[in-house]
Design a protein around this motif. Structure first.
Motif, short mmCIF file in Angstrom:
data_model
loop_
_atom_site.label_atom_id
_atom_site.label_comp_id
_atom_site.label_asym_id
_atom_site.label_seq_id
_atom_site.Cartn_x
_atom_site.Cartn_y
_atom_site.Cartn_z
N UNK A 37 0.78 -1.23 -0.02
CA UNK A 37 -0.08 0.10 -0.04
C UNK A 37 0.90 1.16 -0.08
N UNK A 38 1.96 1.18 0.76
CA UNK A 38 2.76 2.57 0.79
C UNK A 38 3.97 2.59 -0.02
N UNK A 41 3.42 4.54 -3.47
CA UNK A 41 3.44 5.91 -3.46
C UNK A 41 4.83 6.46 -3.07
N UNK A 44 6.74 6.20 -6.70
CA UNK A 44 6.29 7.27 -7.32
C UNK A 44 7.07 8.51 -7.13
N UNK A 78 -0.57 -2.49 -8.26
CA UNK A 78 0.22 -2.03 -7.14
C UNK A 78 1.44 -2.93 -6.72
N UNK A 121 9.72 2.37 8.85
CA UNK A 121 8.88 1.82 7.89
C UNK A 121 7.91 2.55 7.45
N UNK A 122 7.13 2.42 6.27
CA UNK A 122 6.13 3.21 5.66
C UNK A 122 5.05 2.20 6.44
N UNK A 123 4.88 2.13 7.61
CA UNK A 123 3.63 1.58 8.15
C UNK A 123 3.53 1.87 9.73
N UNK A 124 2.58 2.16 10.30
CA UNK A 124 2.63 2.80 11.62
C UNK A 124 2.70 1.66 12.48
N UNK A 139 6.76 5.97 9.43
CA UNK A 139 6.78 7.15 8.83
C UNK A 139 5.97 6.82 7.48
N UNK A 140 5.91 8.00 6.48
CA UNK A 140 5.02 8.01 5.34
C UNK A 140 5.84 7.58 4.33
N UNK A 141 5.13 7.68 3.20
CA UNK A 141 5.87 7.18 1.82
C UNK A 141 6.98 8.17 1.44
N UNK A 142 6.67 9.40 1.52
CA UNK A 142 7.54 10.38 1.08
C UNK A 142 9.01 10.07 1.81
N UNK A 145 10.57 6.86 0.50
CA UNK A 145 11.43 7.33 -0.58
C UNK A 145 12.74 8.11 -0.51
N UNK B 66 -0.03 5.22 9.00
CA UNK B 66 0.97 5.96 8.12
C UNK B 66 0.73 6.14 6.73
N UNK B 68 0.20 8.05 3.63
CA UNK B 68 0.25 9.09 3.14
C UNK B 68 -0.91 9.61 2.22
N UNK B 90 2.74 10.93 12.96
CA UNK B 90 3.18 10.45 11.40
C UNK B 90 2.44 11.42 10.43
N UNK B 94 3.93 13.59 7.54
CA UNK B 94 3.66 13.05 6.11
C UNK B 94 2.81 14.54 5.43
#
Lengths: 419, 163
Positions: A37-38, A41, A44, A78, A121-124, A139-142, A145, B66, B68, B90, B94
């Protein structure tokens, strides 16, 4: 001024002698993680920024666990995108259907994350690895990246809450009840931006599976991370698994904490979190009559071997109520196989439960167990927000696997000691 | 950097599952995500939101996952700024990383009502409620955050380090 365990790990990874709460630092990362999922993004963003290489192909994990086996065409696309990225950059820890497991069960099991690490990790629920004495946070996807490109990220050094654990858990009480009890005490934002640091004699009675479950839900009270000291149980767990040498850290004697709590484990009862927040906790004795339609036993919170054994202990020789759908999801292939070896699978199937290949599916209302309007589920998962497992007017009650299994048998939320 | 718009007001603990339900996370398409923004708690949001509008909420905004996709859905729906008593960490990260302006102000969150017209100055951190005339002071962005926003997001701000 002394440092907390978290601060010491962060200082080490930032190449600094010491850090203090509130300081902004840039830290080197030992592992960065994304899922189906993350990661799309993030990929991209990675490509949009013109990045042409990853910082280290052995220190990126991509786990296809959320909507897999692919739930629909979009989910398949995805995963295909992530698979293409993993191929292109020769990512060592890419896991897909057949060898994947739920990421936060899989990475510790395979020794991909080790004590003393700094992990994002882009997962809480990336905070799970605090159980091993690592600093890990979602953390988030950005951020993912940027970290895939540079191997670094920035952090605001957190202050900490100290939690002293004493005593020993009673029968039918698990790590899940410790963390739900604590979230019930301080609320879903009670630890916002801060670390939860666990101390005390009570820790030695907690198994690694209990600790992983407790650290996993640190995010549910807003914490940046939750962390356990490294002890014999940790060393025993990582020995033979760790893919890298590791370093252990401990809090300074004179470390400063914002707040301090003590929990006597021997006083805890099974806890159930009512809709629609994990802080809405009640001990099992105060639940009252709550009729249910579905039970889910699994997830990154409670899909480990001990959770499977707990469910089997209650379900052995019993039948799931006709009105209930009971879905059991061992979190990794290894756990799945062990369930077969130990005869747990026979117990589940004979009881009338459905057993699935590893997936996050139902926990986040993705697939494999969606709720209809007005339906209620008892789940060993981590969130019971509005619409979390399906229809916005459905309800999720969070519990440990003993309670979930007992509830599957009776069709009502049930104290496992009464079965 | 300034913003002005009509307020959409929400309560405490607005989680990422209600901002963008996970059943829609099988796409990273911004427009598609925005078309489902807030739908589990406010079906009308996507119909009534206008470009430049401001979202205001109580404590712990953006708690939960998390994804985004949550700040992306809000930004793409046209919201120019989110003001809350507090943000989950988070989500906070984001939002800034994708260039969605957010400000913490407990006074603003408590006083501002749904439908109020509000103006925000990000350089000074001053939030003005044009409907009732009240003013609230939030922390302006520190320099490194301004840098991320000025360069249009985190990835652009680090592009000099990439090959």
């Amino acid at each position: 001024m002394g440092m907390t365990m978290t601060q010491k790990i962060l200082a080490y990874h930032a190449g600094l002698e010491s850090v203090s709460a509130g300081q902004l630092i840039e830290a080197n990362l030992d592992m960065v993680l994304g899922n189906d999922v993350t990661a799309p993004v993030a990929i991209n963003e990675f490509e949009k920024a013109g990045a042409s290489r990853v910082f280290d192909k052995t220190r990126i994990s991509l786990v296809m666990d959320h909507f897999t086996p692919n739930k629909d065409i979009k989910a398949a696309e995805q995963c295909k995108q992530v698979r293409g990225f993993a191929d292109k950059y020769d990512i060592l820890h890419y896991y897909d259907v057949g060898d994947m497991g739920i990421e936060h069960a899989l990475l510790p099991e395979k020794g991909i994350v080790v004590p003393g690490d700094a992990i994002i990790g882009a997962d809480s629920h990336t905070c799970t690895y605090g159980a091993l004495g690592a600093f890990s946070t979602g953390i988030g996807s950005t951020d993912l990246a940027a970290a895939m490109a540079t191997g670094k990220t920035w952090f605001k050094v957190p202050s900490a809450i100290k939690i002293n654990l004493t005593g020993k858990l009673n029968e039918f009480v698990s790590g899940k009840d410790v963390i739900l009890h604590f979230i019930g005490m301080i609320g879903v934002d009670g630890a916002l931006y801060r670390s939860l640091e666990f101390f005390g004699d009570g820790i030695k009675s907690l198994s690694m599976d209990d600790r992983l479950c407790i650290a996993n839900m640190a995010i549910e009270c807003g914490a940046k991370n939750g962390i356990f000291p490294v002890d014999e149980t940790t060393i025993e767990y990582v020995t033979g698994r760790a893919l890298r040498p590791f370093k252990t850290f401990e809090a300074d004697e004179d470390a400063v904490y914002d707040e301090e709590y003590t929990i006597d484990l021997s006083t805890l009862r099974p806890v159930v979190a009512f809709p629609h927040l994990p802080e809405n906790t009640r001990v099992i004795d105060e639940v009252g009559e709550v009729k249910i339609d579905q039970v889910v036993i699994g997830s990154c919170t409670n899909g480990r071997l001990e959770d499977m054994r707990a469910a089997a202990k209650v379900l052995e020789g019993k039948k799931v109520a006709k009105s209930v759908r009971c879905i059991i999801i061992p979190a990794t292939q290894q756990i799945y196989k062990q369930c077969i070896k130990e005869g747990l699978m026979d117990i589940f199937l004979d009881a009338g439960a459905a057993v699935s290949t590893p997936t996050c599916g139902p926990c986040l209302g993705g697939h494999m167990g969606i709720l209809a309007k007005g339906e209620r589920a008892v789940a060993t998962t981590n969130r019971n927000f509005v619409g979390r497992m399906g229809h916005p007017e459905s309800e999720v009650y969070l519990s440990n696997p003993f309670v979930a299994a007992a509830s599957a048998i009776t069709g009502y939320i049930t104290d496992p000691s009464k079965i | 950097m300034k913003a002005q718009g009509r307020v959409h007001k929400y309560g405490s603990n607005i989680d990422t599952d209600v901002i963008i339900p996970a059943r829609y996370l099988n796409t990273a398409n911004h427009k598609e995500l925005a078309s489902h923004c807030m739908e589990d708690i406010d079906k009308e949001f996507v119909n009534k939101v206008k470009v430049g509008d401001i979202m205001v909420a109580d404590k712990n905004f953006g708690c939960g996952s998390s994804r985004e996709h949550a700040p992306i859905a809000i930004k793409e729906s046209g919201i120019s700024c989110v003001i809350a008593s507090t943000f989950a960490r988070i989500f906070y990260r984001n939002a800034l990383n994708i260039g969605l302006a957010i400000l913490e102000s407990d006074a603003a969150a408590k006083d501002i009502k749904d439908g109020d017209e509000v103006a925000v100055d990000f350089t000074t951190g001053v939030i003005k409620n044009l409907t009732n005339g009240n003013e609230y002071q939030a922390e302006p962005f520190p320099e490194f955050i301004q840098n991320i926003i000025e360069k249009g997001g985190l990835l652009n701000s680090i592009s000099d380090r990439l090959e």
